[in-house]
Scaffold this active site. Structure first.
Site, PDB file in Angstrom:
ATOM      1  N   ASP A 237     -18.217  47.431   8.511  1.00  0.00           N
ATOM      2  CA  ASP A 237     -17.587  48.817   8.542  1.00  0.00           C
ATOM      3  C   ASP A 237     -16.231  48.677   8.504  1.00  0.00           C
ATOM      4  OD1 ASP A 237     -16.911  51.177   9.960  1.00  0.00           O
ATOM      5  OD2 ASP A 237     -17.261  50.460  12.198  1.00  0.00           O
TER       6      ASP A 237
ATOM      7  N   ASP B  76     -12.461  50.395   9.416  1.00  0.00           N
ATOM      8  CA  ASP B  76     -12.029  51.484  10.110  1.00  0.00           C
ATOM      9  C   ASP B  76     -10.542  51.532   9.963  1.00  0.00           C
ATOM     10  OD1 ASP B  76     -11.425  53.323  12.401  1.00  0.00           O
ATOM     11  OD2 ASP B  76     -13.169  53.011  13.477  1.00  0.00           O
TER      12      ASP B  76
ATOM     13  N   ASP C  88     -14.535  45.377  10.844  1.00  0.00           N
ATOM     14  CA  ASP C  88     -15.169  45.392  12.426  1.00  0.00           C
ATOM     15  C   ASP C  88     -15.983  44.442  12.542  1.00  0.00           C
ATOM     16  OD1 ASP C  88     -15.497  46.009  15.000  1.00  0.00           O
ATOM     17  OD2 ASP C  88     -15.830  48.213  14.469  1.00  0.00           O
TER      18      ASP C  88
END
Length: 391
Positions: A98, A100, A294
């Site tokens: 992930d 972000d 992440d």
């Protein structure tokens, strides 16, 4: 968010799902499913521990519940609807990454625009893909724009699905460059001396790939820039490094001029001063080339991740599954705007104005009652910056 706004968004999300056919992930029946409804409470309440069998046919479920957010688990289980993780009986899990924009070190919240944040996040995505495709050689990859602030990458190669948290942590450390040791990037060989000379040790950076190549690329770029400078400027530039005085600076310049081909091959033992300088570029490679993922998402074998094709309740944008060759041209603020919300204006009360960039246009939105293109209004309402007004 006022009830009128929630009701409007629920209805328009339902209209979107009526027109959209979604593709579930592989082994969908073995995964846990969850969703967040449009509730009155200020926080978000996750409904989870559901199997696809319990939800029913996916399209019908989405039209019926028109949820704010929809998720499925990276993990696969014998009993995905069990209420505890132990009872679910974990079998395997996708390796999920992930990215972000809110967590990127070179994004400044409050200063960078949404478009700038997403562009920075895409740069980070390509750095991540360099690791996944070239360093690890993964082939079963799925790429997804999250609908919010970044991107997800799902790795479904058979040889990673059974990795535990500890081994996933090792992958995280690698792509982040955590604990990178310059000596681990070096190959050492003994070279026979000439005549009476004793054998010497040659240390060579691994330049064929991985962190060795990244370190070498940055080092050689510096060397080439150095050789283009005037002598005094080059000496001054080198002495900016801690521990490099005039003598080491001069030796480095001489070695770079006389042994350019050796340096290009990765040989850092042409002079001790060069070896010491090259070592500095391992940390520079980590700083510039690491993938700022992440970390808890990747190590979590039970993680719930957003379902591609669904709407993101915090933006009104679509979560988009992408092919590898679509990534470079993909513009989330154009390509992720649902066609369902295009073609009409609606009345809203804007509580937090500012610039909104969508579908290739830039809107300067003032506060107060006004009529806006629906996709702009949905974006503002979903982000808590506007409320629905009566038409």
């Amino acid at each position: 968010m006022e009830e009128r706004t929630r009701a409007y968004l629920r209805g328009r999300f339902r209209d979107y799902y009526r027109r959209t056919e979604l593709t579930p992930p592989p082994a969908a029946n073995e995964r846990e499913w969850g969703f967040i409804p449009w509730t009155e409470s200020p926080g978000t309440t996750m409904v989870r521990h559901r199997s696809l069998l319990e939800l029913g046919e996916l399209s019908e479920f989405l039209v019926r519940k028109r949820p704010r957010h929809v998720y499925f688990s990276a993990g696969r289980f014998r009993d995905p609807s069990a209420s505890s993780m132990s009872e679910k009986d974990w079998q395997s899990a996708d390796l999920v990454f992930d990215l972000d924009a809110d967590h990127l070190p070179n994004v400044t919240l409050g200063e960078d625009t949404y478009a700038e944040m997403l562009a920075t996040c895409k740069d980070a995505l390509f750095r991540l893909l360099d690791f996944l495709e070239n360093d690890f050689g993964f082939e079963e990859l799925e790429f997804v724009f999250s609908g919010g602030r970044g991107y997800h990458v799902h790795v479904r190669d058979d040889n990673v699905r059974h990795l535990d948290r500890e081994h996933r942590r090792e992958i995280v450390d690698y792509v982040r460059g955590i604990g990178l040791d310059f000596d681990e990037l070096i190959e050492t060989e003994t070279v026979a001396g000439l005549g009476r000379k004793t054998p010497t040790e040659r240390r060579t950076l691994r330049v064929e790939g991985g962190w060795g190549k990244r370190t070498h690329d940055h080092f050689m770029a510096f060397v080439d820039d150095l050789l283009e400078l005037e002598e005094d400027a080059a000496l001054e530039r080198l002495q900016e490094f801690d521990g490099i005085g005039e003598g080491k600076a001069q030796a480095t310049i001489n070695a770079a001029r006389n042994n350019r081909e050796q340096l290009e091959s990765g040989n850092v033992t042409v002079h001790t001063a060069v070896a010491q300088l090259a070592e500095r570029f391992a940390s520079k490679a980590v700083e510039r080339d690491n993938a700022p993922i992440d970390e808890p998402v990747t190590t979590d074998t039970n993680r719930l991740i957003r379902l591609p094709g669904t709407l993101h309740g915090g933006s009104g944008l679509q979560t988009v599954r992408l092919e590898r060759d679509e990534l470079a041209a993909f513009d989330p603020l154009v390509d992720a705007v649902p066609e369902t919300f295009v073609g009409q204006d609606i009345a809203v009360d804007v509580t937090d104005g500012g610039t909104v960039e969508l579908r290739g246009d830039s809107f300067t939105v003032s506060e107060g009652d006004q009529s806006l293109p629906e996709y702009v209004a949905v974006f503002l309402m979903a982000r808590g910056r506007a409320e629905k007004e009566k038409e």
